[in-house]
Structure formats: structure tokens, C-alpha cells
Design an enzyme around this catalytic site. Structure first.
Site, PDB file in Angstrom:
ATOM      1  N   PRO A   2       0.841  -1.212   0.000  1.00 27.41           N
ATOM      2  CA  PRO A   2       0.000   0.000   0.000  1.00 27.41           C
ATOM      3  C   PRO A   2       0.866   1.247   0.000  1.00 27.41           C
ATOM      4  O   PRO A   2       1.896   1.297   0.659  1.00 27.41           O
ATOM      5  CB  PRO A   2      -0.765  -0.092   1.324  1.00 27.41           C
ATOM      6  CG  PRO A   2      -0.591  -1.479   1.821  1.00 27.41           C
ATOM      7  CD  PRO A   2       0.654  -2.017   1.199  1.00 27.41           C
ATOM      8  N   GLU A   3       0.449   2.232  -0.769  1.00 25.25           N
ATOM      9  CA  GLU A   3       1.175   3.503  -0.771  1.00 25.25           C
ATOM     10  C   GLU A   3       0.462   4.476   0.171  1.00 25.25           C
ATOM     11  O   GLU A   3      -0.611   4.192   0.689  1.00 25.25           O
ATOM     12  CB  GLU A   3       1.250   4.059  -2.200  1.00 25.25           C
ATOM     13  CG  GLU A   3       2.091   3.164  -3.109  1.00 25.25           C
ATOM     14  CD  GLU A   3       3.222   3.902  -3.817  1.00 25.25           C
ATOM     15  OE1 GLU A   3       3.602   5.003  -3.379  1.00 25.25           O
ATOM     16  OE2 GLU A   3       3.729   3.353  -4.806  1.00 25.25           O
ATOM     17  N   HIS A 104      -6.675 -15.581   8.614  1.00 28.59           N
ATOM     18  CA  HIS A 104      -5.635 -14.552   8.646  1.00 28.59           C
ATOM     19  C   HIS A 104      -6.020 -13.346   9.512  1.00 28.59           C
ATOM     20  O   HIS A 104      -5.384 -12.312   9.442  1.00 28.59           O
ATOM     21  CB  HIS A 104      -5.295 -14.102   7.225  1.00 28.59           C
ATOM     22  CG  HIS A 104      -4.926 -15.238   6.316  1.00 28.59           C
ATOM     23  ND1 HIS A 104      -3.847 -16.057   6.570  1.00 28.59           N
ATOM     24  CD2 HIS A 104      -5.502 -15.697   5.189  1.00 28.59           C
ATOM     25  CE1 HIS A 104      -3.780 -16.980   5.615  1.00 28.59           C
ATOM     26  NE2 HIS A 104      -4.773 -16.783   4.770  1.00 28.59           N
ATOM     27  N   ARG A 127       0.076 -12.567   4.425  1.00 33.70           N
ATOM     28  CA  ARG A 127       1.524 -12.759   4.253  1.00 33.70           C
ATOM     29  C   ARG A 127       2.328 -12.334   5.476  1.00 33.70           C
ATOM     30  O   ARG A 127       3.508 -12.626   5.567  1.00 33.70           O
ATOM     31  CB  ARG A 127       1.996 -12.028   2.985  1.00 33.70           C
ATOM     32  CG  ARG A 127       1.339 -12.631   1.729  1.00 33.70           C
ATOM     33  CD  ARG A 127       1.754 -11.912   0.484  1.00 33.70           C
ATOM     34  NE  ARG A 127       3.169 -12.088   0.197  1.00 33.70           N
ATOM     35  CZ  ARG A 127       3.807 -11.493  -0.799  1.00 33.70           C
ATOM     36  NH1 ARG A 127       3.149 -10.666  -1.597  1.00 33.70           N
ATOM     37  NH2 ARG A 127       5.072 -11.718  -1.006  1.00 33.70           N
TER      38      ARG A 127
END
Ligand SMILES: [Zn+2]
Length: 297
Positions: A2-3, A104, A127
Site C-alpha cells: 500500500p502507498e 488470517h 503474508r
């Protein structure tokens, strides 16, 4: 990854649910993400009131009423969602689909609002490159992740004078200087490429070349500062970076035609009016730079 605009969109989505609420319980479902959770993680959060939810660079910072700061980074695949009863919302817009697989869900914060409303804020990260760390009371600005961060590209402080001062005498390519987090915090590859295109500046010129004598502002540094701020503001307004479909904070599924001018558009016609250039890709410091060699000097 993500930016900054995506992280800011997440912050804006979570803010109304978190600020002012009390953390009534915390479920920590594993010992670590990218790093181990801090000692007594759940215990130290439980019973605290959330005073503010801030963003610095790509970090979300939860300010608690005892001065403790919770620093959260989304890593590659982290996301937050808000649940109330059976309903579920995911704030922010992401390049890739975010997981809702409960396997998750690593942290669940139970929140109680002043008016009695109960919400759950759930952190999901398949992840596990994200992390959560504490900054002790009074220690946020000296925290190793925070202390060297440069100026935020969203505030009024970023102007042509500041850029000229930061870049004065720097021989590194403009692209590299813009990605240096110690100079400007939170700018990533996508928005750096877009800002240089908007400012009509070549990514390969030296950073120092946009500064005037003695590090004074120039037309170029003014133009670049304006381009950085507008490119970030536009992306936040659009709910993050380019996406085919995304879920907004209010749960509406939107369709957003991506609006990048050069990023990931190698071989396409330069979209600037009157320019007949073609978008090129070069590699700088191991990362792709997209730009128009005709109108960016
Ligand atoms: Zn062009």
C-alpha cells in the site's frame, strides 16, 4: 505494498470508529507478524481510550489515553475491517484484493463507543509482512521507525522553498531523492513517477538542479512541490491508487478507472496536451521509472 494515499484512506475509514472509543478487549491470535508483538500486548491496550488515529508516512499510529502509541504498518497484504454485529466494512482501496479469510485475522480489537455502540476492528494479513509495535509514552518522536522520517508530502510545509533546501547540492537523480524517506516521508514509486510527469521534470536530472543558488526556491522546485501535493491529494480523493473495483469505507463497491498518466504505461502515448511523446520505462536503483522523454526535462 500500500502507498501513502491508501494508508490515509484506511485511516479516514477507521477514524470515526476508533477515536473516542474504549478498547474493551483484544484478541491476539499469534505471537508475531513480521516482528513479535510487544510484551503484554493485549493487556496494555485493554481498558485504554483511543484519543487519536494519526498517520505518519505509511504508519498508522493509535494514540492512547495513557500516552502509549500503537504503531501499525500494513506490510504487503495487511488490511483492517470494521465489524458491527454481522455487518463488515473494509476501509481503503488497494491495488490487490484484500483477504477476508478469518484464518488470517490476527488481531481483533473490541471497541465500545461512548454511546454504547460496540465495534470490532479486525487486522487481517495473509503474508504477515505487517507489524504492530508500541512507542512508549513520550517516546514516539524518538522511536527508531519515526525519528528519521522527513516532511509529510500532504501538509503545507512541503513547498518549493523546502524542496530546494532539501535537494540543494544533491548529485543523486531527482527520482532517488524523492524516494529518500529521510527527505520526504511516505512517497512511493507510483506517486514519484506521477509527480515528476506533472512537474515536467526528468527523473534522471540531478536533484540539486531544481534548486537555485544557495538552495533558493526556483520555478522548478515550486512546480514539483505543487505536483507532489496535488498527485497525493487526488489519489486520496479517489480512495487510494488505481483499482478496477474497490470497496469504500461506507461499504459501497465502487468502480474506479485508473488515472495514472505514466506509471505502468510503457509504450502508451503521453497524455499531456500537445505532447507527441511515448511513455518510456527505465530502471533506476533497481526500480522502474516511467516518464515521457519528450516533455520531461
Ligand atoms: Zn510528454
Amino acid at each position: 505494498m500500500p502507498e501513502l494515499p491508501e494508508v490515509e484512506t484506511v485511516r479516514r475509514g477507521l477514524q470515526p470508529f476508533m477515536e473516542g472509543a474504549t478498547i474493551t478487549a483484544v484478541e491476539q491470535r499469534r505471537p508475531d507478524l513480521r516482528f513479535p508483538f510487544p510484551d503484554h500486548f493485549a493487556e496494555r491496550l485493554t481498558g485504554r481510550r483511543i484519543e487519536a488515529l494519526e498517520r505518519r508516512a505509511k504508519y498508522l499510529i493509535v494514540h492512547l489515553d495513557d500516552g502509549l502509541g500503537l504503531i501499525s504498518h500494513l506490510g504487503m497484504s495487511g488490511s483492517y475491517r470494521i465489524e458491527q454485529g454481522e455487518a463488515s466494512d473494509m476501509p481503503g482501496a488497494f491495488h490487490h484484493d484484500r483477504s477476508k479469510n478469518a484464518l488470517h485475522d490476527h488481531v481483533v480489537m473490541h471497541l465500545g463507543a461512548k454511546d454504547g455502540t460496540k465495534n470490532r476492528i479486525i487486522y487481517n494479513d495473509p503474508r504477515r509482512f505487517g507489524f504492530m509495535l508500541f512507542a512508549e509514552p513520550g517516546g514516539l518522536n524518538a522511536h527508531p521507525l519515526i525519528k528519521d522520517l522527513g516532511t509529510e508530502p500532504t501538509g503545507n510545509r512541503l513547498d518549493g522553498s523546502l524542496l530546494a533546501k532539501l535537494f540543494h547540492n544533491k548529485a543523486a537523480p531527482l527520482k532517488a531523492a524523492l524516494l529518500d524517506q529521510k527527505l520526504i516521508a511516505g512517497l512511493g514509486n507510483i506517486y514519484v513517477c506521477e509527480a515528476m510527469w506533472r512537474a515536467e521534470l526528468s527523473p534522471t536530472r540531478s536533484a540539486g538542479s531544481i534548486a537555485g543558488e544557495n538552495g533558493k526556491a526556483t520555478v522548478m522546485s515550486d512546480r514539483l512541490a505543487g505536483a507532489i501535493r496535488s498527485v497525493i491529494a487526488d489519489a486520496i480523493k479517489a480512495g487510494g491508487s488505481s483499482l478496477k473495483d474497490y470497496r469504500q469505507a461506507d461499504g459501497e463497491l465502487g468502480y474506479f478507472q485508473h488515472s495514472f498518466s505514466v506509471y505502468d504505461r510503457e509504450g502508451a502515448a503521453c497524455p499531456r496536451d500537445g505532447c507527441n511523446g511515448t511513455v518510456s520505462r527505465i530502471v533506476q536503483s533497481g526500480r522502474s521509472t516511467f516518464y515521457c522523454p519528450v516533455c520531461q526535462h
